[in-house]
Design a protein around this motif. Structure first.
Motif, PDB file in Angstrom:
ATOM      1  N   GLN A  56      -5.488  -3.839   6.201  1.00 20.38           N
ATOM      2  CA  GLN A  56      -4.605  -3.459   5.094  1.00 20.38           C
ATOM      3  C   GLN A  56      -4.736  -4.451   3.936  1.00 20.38           C
ATOM      4  O   GLN A  56      -4.711  -4.070   2.769  1.00 20.38           O
ATOM      5  CB  GLN A  56      -3.156  -3.398   5.568  1.00 20.38           C
ATOM      6  N   GLN A  57      -4.893  -5.721   4.290  1.00 20.91           N
ATOM      7  CA  GLN A  57      -5.066  -6.726   3.232  1.00 20.91           C
ATOM      8  C   GLN A  57      -6.379  -6.483   2.487  1.00 20.91           C
ATOM      9  O   GLN A  57      -6.444  -6.653   1.265  1.00 20.91           O
ATOM     10  CB  GLN A  57      -5.028  -8.137   3.847  1.00 20.91           C
ATOM     11  N   MET A  58      -7.415  -6.062   3.217  1.00 21.91           N
ATOM     12  CA  MET A  58      -8.692  -5.719   2.572  1.00 21.91           C
ATOM     13  C   MET A  58      -8.515  -4.555   1.595  1.00 21.91           C
ATOM     14  O   MET A  58      -9.096  -4.546   0.506  1.00 21.91           O
ATOM     15  CB  MET A  58      -9.745  -5.361   3.622  1.00 21.91           C
ATOM     16  N   VAL A  59      -7.703  -3.569   1.992  1.00 22.78           N
ATOM     17  CA  VAL A  59      -7.441  -2.432   1.095  1.00 22.78           C
ATOM     18  C   VAL A  59      -6.726  -2.926  -0.170  1.00 22.78           C
ATOM     19  O   VAL A  59      -7.066  -2.536  -1.288  1.00 22.78           O
ATOM     20  CB  VAL A  59      -6.589  -1.339   1.790  1.00 22.78           C
ATOM     21  N   ALA A  60      -5.771  -3.820   0.019  1.00 21.35           N
ATOM     22  CA  ALA A  60      -5.014  -4.336  -1.142  1.00 21.35           C
ATOM     23  C   ALA A  60      -5.935  -5.102  -2.092  1.00 21.35           C
ATOM     24  O   ALA A  60      -5.828  -4.976  -3.321  1.00 21.35           O
ATOM     25  CB  ALA A  60      -3.868  -5.219  -0.665  1.00 21.35           C
ATOM     26  N   ILE A  61      -6.855  -5.883  -1.540  1.00 22.24           N
ATOM     27  CA  ILE A  61      -7.820  -6.615  -2.377  1.00 22.24           C
ATOM     28  C   ILE A  61      -8.758  -5.624  -3.066  1.00 22.24           C
ATOM     29  O   ILE A  61      -9.012  -5.709  -4.273  1.00 22.24           O
ATOM     30  CB  ILE A  61      -8.630  -7.618  -1.531  1.00 22.24           C
ATOM     31  N   GLY A  62      -9.254  -4.655  -2.278  1.00 20.05           N
ATOM     32  CA  GLY A  62     -10.165  -3.648  -2.832  1.00 20.05           C
ATOM     33  C   GLY A  62      -9.511  -2.858  -3.948  1.00 20.05           C
ATOM     34  O   GLY A  62     -10.123  -2.604  -4.987  1.00 20.05           O
ATOM     35  N   ARG A  63      -8.258  -2.504  -3.766  1.00 21.64           N
ATOM     36  CA  ARG A  63      -7.533  -1.743  -4.797  1.00 21.64           C
ATOM     37  C   ARG A  63      -7.476  -2.541  -6.099  1.00 21.64           C
ATOM     38  O   ARG A  63      -7.692  -2.008  -7.182  1.00 21.64           O
ATOM     39  CB  ARG A  63      -6.115  -1.430  -4.301  1.00 21.64           C
ATOM     40  N   ALA A  64      -7.210  -3.845  -5.988  1.00 21.93           N
ATOM     41  CA  ALA A  64      -7.161  -4.690  -7.192  1.00 21.93           C
ATOM     42  C   ALA A  64      -8.549  -4.793  -7.835  1.00 21.93           C
ATOM     43  O   ALA A  64      -8.687  -4.745  -9.058  1.00 21.93           O
ATOM     44  CB  ALA A  64      -6.628  -6.075  -6.837  1.00 21.93           C
ATOM     45  N   LEU A  65      -9.582  -4.899  -7.010  1.00 18.83           N
ATOM     46  CA  LEU A  65     -10.947  -5.017  -7.549  1.00 18.83           C
ATOM     47  C   LEU A  65     -11.378  -3.752  -8.290  1.00 18.83           C
ATOM     48  O   LEU A  65     -12.193  -3.811  -9.217  1.00 18.83           O
ATOM     49  CB  LEU A  65     -11.943  -5.325  -6.427  1.00 18.83           C
TER      50      LEU A  65
ATOM     51  N   GLU B 211     -19.044  -2.005   0.525  1.00 12.81           N
ATOM     52  CA  GLU B 211     -20.074  -2.994   0.907  1.00 12.81           C
ATOM     53  C   GLU B 211     -19.428  -4.339   1.230  1.00 12.81           C
ATOM     54  O   GLU B 211     -19.858  -5.063   2.126  1.00 12.81           O
ATOM     55  CB  GLU B 211     -21.077  -3.194  -0.237  1.00 12.81           C
ATOM     56  N   LEU B 212     -18.380  -4.672   0.468  1.00 12.03           N
ATOM     57  CA  LEU B 212     -17.670  -5.936   0.688  1.00 12.03           C
ATOM     58  C   LEU B 212     -16.924  -5.916   2.018  1.00 12.03           C
ATOM     59  O   LEU B 212     -16.940  -6.891   2.768  1.00 12.03           O
ATOM     60  CB  LEU B 212     -16.691  -6.176  -0.468  1.00 12.03           C
ATOM     61  N   PHE B 213     -16.263  -4.787   2.306  1.00 15.94           N
ATOM     62  CA  PHE B 213     -15.474  -4.634   3.538  1.00 15.94           C
ATOM     63  C   PHE B 213     -15.938  -3.363   4.256  1.00 15.94           C
ATOM     64  O   PHE B 213     -15.288  -2.307   4.160  1.00 15.94           O
ATOM     65  CB  PHE B 213     -13.984  -4.519   3.220  1.00 15.94           C
TER      66      PHE B 213
ATOM     67  N   LEU C 290       0.851  -1.193   0.000  1.00 20.51           N
ATOM     68  CA  LEU C 290       0.000   0.000   0.000  1.00 20.51           C
ATOM     69  C   LEU C 290       0.887   1.245   0.000  1.00 20.51           C
ATOM     70  O   LEU C 290       2.068   1.170   0.322  1.00 20.51           O
ATOM     71  CB  LEU C 290      -0.905   0.003   1.237  1.00 20.51           C
ATOM     72  N   PHE C 291       0.299   2.385  -0.359  1.00 26.92           N
ATOM     73  CA  PHE C 291       1.033   3.644  -0.283  1.00 26.92           C
ATOM     74  C   PHE C 291       0.832   4.211   1.113  1.00 26.92           C
ATOM     75  O   PHE C 291      -0.267   4.638   1.464  1.00 26.92           O
ATOM     76  CB  PHE C 291       0.537   4.615  -1.352  1.00 26.92           C
ATOM     77  N   PRO C 292       1.893   4.221   1.937  1.00 29.31           N
ATOM     78  CA  PRO C 292       1.738   4.573   3.350  1.00 29.31           C
ATOM     79  C   PRO C 292       1.289   5.996   3.570  1.00 29.31           C
ATOM     80  O   PRO C 292       0.617   6.291   4.563  1.00 29.31           O
ATOM     81  CB  PRO C 292       3.131   4.329   3.953  1.00 29.31           C
ATOM     82  N   SER C 293       1.619   6.919   2.673  1.00 24.43           N
ATOM     83  CA  SER C 293       1.267   8.321   2.911  1.00 24.43           C
ATOM     84  C   SER C 293      -0.160   8.631   2.450  1.00 24.43           C
ATOM     85  O   SER C 293      -0.660   9.729   2.676  1.00 24.43           O
ATOM     86  CB  SER C 293       2.261   9.239   2.198  1.00 24.43           C
ATOM     87  N   LEU C 294      -0.823   7.679   1.803  1.00 27.07           N
ATOM     88  CA  LEU C 294      -2.176   7.926   1.298  1.00 27.07           C
ATOM     89  C   LEU C 294      -3.222   7.319   2.223  1.00 27.07           C
ATOM     90  O   LEU C 294      -2.954   6.382   2.969  1.00 27.07           O
ATOM     91  CB  LEU C 294      -2.337   7.327  -0.108  1.00 27.07           C
ATOM     92  N   THR C 295      -4.431   7.878   2.148  1.00 25.95           N
ATOM     93  CA  THR C 295      -5.534   7.332   2.938  1.00 25.95           C
ATOM     94  C   THR C 295      -6.024   6.025   2.314  1.00 25.95           C
ATOM     95  O   THR C 295      -5.649   5.673   1.191  1.00 25.95           O
ATOM     96  CB  THR C 295      -6.734   8.302   2.967  1.00 25.95           C
ATOM     97  N   VAL C 296      -6.886   5.353   3.066  1.00 24.35           N
ATOM     98  CA  VAL C 296      -7.519   4.130   2.570  1.00 24.35           C
ATOM     99  C   VAL C 296      -8.198   4.400   1.229  1.00 24.35           C
ATOM    100  O   VAL C 296      -7.996   3.686   0.246  1.00 24.35           O
ATOM    101  CB  VAL C 296      -8.543   3.615   3.603  1.00 24.35           C
ATOM    102  N   GLU C 297      -8.995   5.479   1.203  1.00 26.13           N
ATOM    103  CA  GLU C 297      -9.758   5.756  -0.020  1.00 26.13           C
ATOM    104  C   GLU C 297      -8.839   6.100  -1.198  1.00 26.13           C
ATOM    105  O   GLU C 297      -9.074   5.666  -2.323  1.00 26.13           O
ATOM    106  CB  GLU C 297     -10.745   6.901   0.229  1.00 26.13           C
ATOM    107  N   GLU C 298      -7.767   6.843  -0.921  1.00 29.46           N
ATOM    108  CA  GLU C 298      -6.821   7.180  -2.001  1.00 29.46           C
ATOM    109  C   GLU C 298      -6.124   5.923  -2.526  1.00 29.46           C
ATOM    110  O   GLU C 298      -5.909   5.774  -3.734  1.00 29.46           O
ATOM    111  CB  GLU C 298      -5.789   8.202  -1.504  1.00 29.46           C
ATOM    112  N   ASN C 299      -5.786   5.010  -1.617  1.00 23.83           N
ATOM    113  CA  ASN C 299      -5.188   3.745  -2.051  1.00 23.83           C
ATOM    114  C   ASN C 299      -6.153   2.970  -2.945  1.00 23.83           C
ATOM    115  O   ASN C 299      -5.748   2.392  -3.956  1.00 23.83           O
ATOM    116  CB  ASN C 299      -4.794   2.890  -0.839  1.00 23.83           C
TER     117      ASN C 299
END
Ligand SMILES: Nc1ncnc2c1ncn2[C@@H]1O[C@H](COP(=O)(O)OP(=O)(O)O)[C@@H](O)[C@H]1O
Ligand SMILES: [Mg+2]
Length: 240
Positions: free
Chosen positions: A141-150, A120-122, A90-99
Motif C-alpha cells: 500500500q505504501q508503494m501505491v501511495a508513492i507511485g500515486r505521487a510520482l 517497473e519501480l515496484f 488510498l481510496f479503498p474502493s478503487l483498484t491499485v491501478e485506479e489509485n
C-alpha cells in the motif's frame, strides 16, 4: 545555487492552536533532505503546509522563488510538488491501478513517470493492479501511495513517515526505490521518526521539536548526542 523550495519563518495553525513557529528550511534541486523529530513535533504540519493542505501566509513558502504559501493543494501538485501523506490515504474502493491513475489528474508536463515506469519501480504492483488497494499488505500500500505521487511527475516529492508500522525488510525495499526516484530527477523530503533511516538516505537533516527546527546539518557532521538533545529536548541526565 538558488533554492528550489524554501520556507521562511513559516508558522502554521489549527484554529487558535499554533503547531509551527518560524521554520526556515531549504531544498535544492536534486537534493534529499530528512526531517526528523518525535511524535507531535510538527513534521506533518510542515509537509501539509508545503503541500497546500494547510493555508499559510503566501510569502512563507517559496517555490522557484515564487510565493506559494496560500495556493491550494491541487495547484501545488500542478506546479510540481507531490505529497505521500502519513497513513497513505488510498481510496479503498478503487483498484491499485485506479489509485495510481488518480495521481496523474491535473498533472503538469509529461515526464519520466507513468503507469509503466511505476510498475517497473515496484513490479509487485503490476501483478496486483486489478486488486482493491486494501487487499494489499502495508508495504505494498505504501508503494501505491508513492507511485500515486510520482504519477504527477513531481520535481519535489514529500514523504511523510513511509516506514511507520512496516517491517525492517519492507522498509529496506521501499527506500531501495529512492535511488531511482532521485535519478529520475526529483528532489525529496523524507519525514522520519527513525533517525538511522533518515541519516542513511539524506544529504542533510533537519531536526524538529515543538514546532521549531532545533538542529540541521549533514549526516556525517551531526553528533549523536546533539541529535538526541534536538529530538527529545534536555536529556534525562540533565533533568535529574
Ligand atoms: N488536525 C489537527 N488539529 C489540531 N491540532 C493538530 C492537528 N494535527 C496536528 N495537530 C497538533 O499539531 C502538533 C504537530 O502535529 P504534527 O504536525 O502531526 O506532528 P508530527 O507529524 O511531527 O507527529 C501536535 O501538537 C498535534 O497535536
Ligand atoms: Mg506526522
Amino acid at each position: 545555487m538558488p533554492n528550489l523550495l524554501e520556507t521562511r519563518g513559516l508558522t502554521a495553525f489549527y484554529g487558535d492552536f499554533q503547531a509551527i513557529f518560524g521554520v526556515d528550511m531549504q531544498l535544492q534541486a536534486g537534493e534529499t533532505i530528512a526531517v526528523i523529530g518525535a511524535n507531535g513535533a510538527g513534521k506533518s504540519t510542515l509537509m501539509r503546509s508545503i503541500a497546500g493542505v494547510i493555508a499559510n501566509r503566501s510569502d512563507m513558502i517559496l517555490y522557484r522563488g515564487e510565493p506559494i504559501g496560500s495556493i491550494d493543494a491541487a495547484d501545488v501538485v500542478r506546479r510540481g510538488i507531490a505529497l505521500v501523506p502519513e497513513g497513505r490515504r488510498l481510496f479503498p474502493s478503487l483498484t491499485v491501478e485506479e489509485n495510481l491513475q488518480i495521481g496523474s489528474y491535473g498533472k503538469r508536463d509529461a515526464g519520466y513517470w507513468s503507469l509503466n515506469t511505476v510498475y517497473e519501480l515496484f513490479p509487485v504492483l503490476r501483478e496486483r493492479r486489478r486488486n482493491p488497494a486494501t487487499a494489499l499488505s502495508g508495504g505494498q500500500q505504501q508503494m501505491v501511495a508513492i507511485g500515486r505521487a510520482l504519477m504527477s511527475n513531481p520535481e519535489v516529492l514529500l514523504c511523510d513517515e513511509l516506514s511507520l508500522g512496516l517491517a525492517p525488510v519492507v522498509i529496506k525495499d521501499i527506500y531501495g526505490a529512492f535511488a531511482k526516484i532521485r535519478i529520475a530527477g526529483a528532489a525529496i523530503v523524507i519525514v522520519e521518526q527513525d533517525i538511522a533511516q533518515a541519516l542513511k538516505v539524506a544529504d542533510r537533516v533537519y531536526c524538529m521539536m515543538e514546532g521549531k527546527i532545533t538542529l540541521t546539518g549533514g549526516p556525517a557532521e551531526l553528533d549523536r548526542a546533539d541529535i538526541h538533545a534536538a529530538y527529545f529536548g534536555a536529556s534525562t541526565d540533565e533533568l535529574a
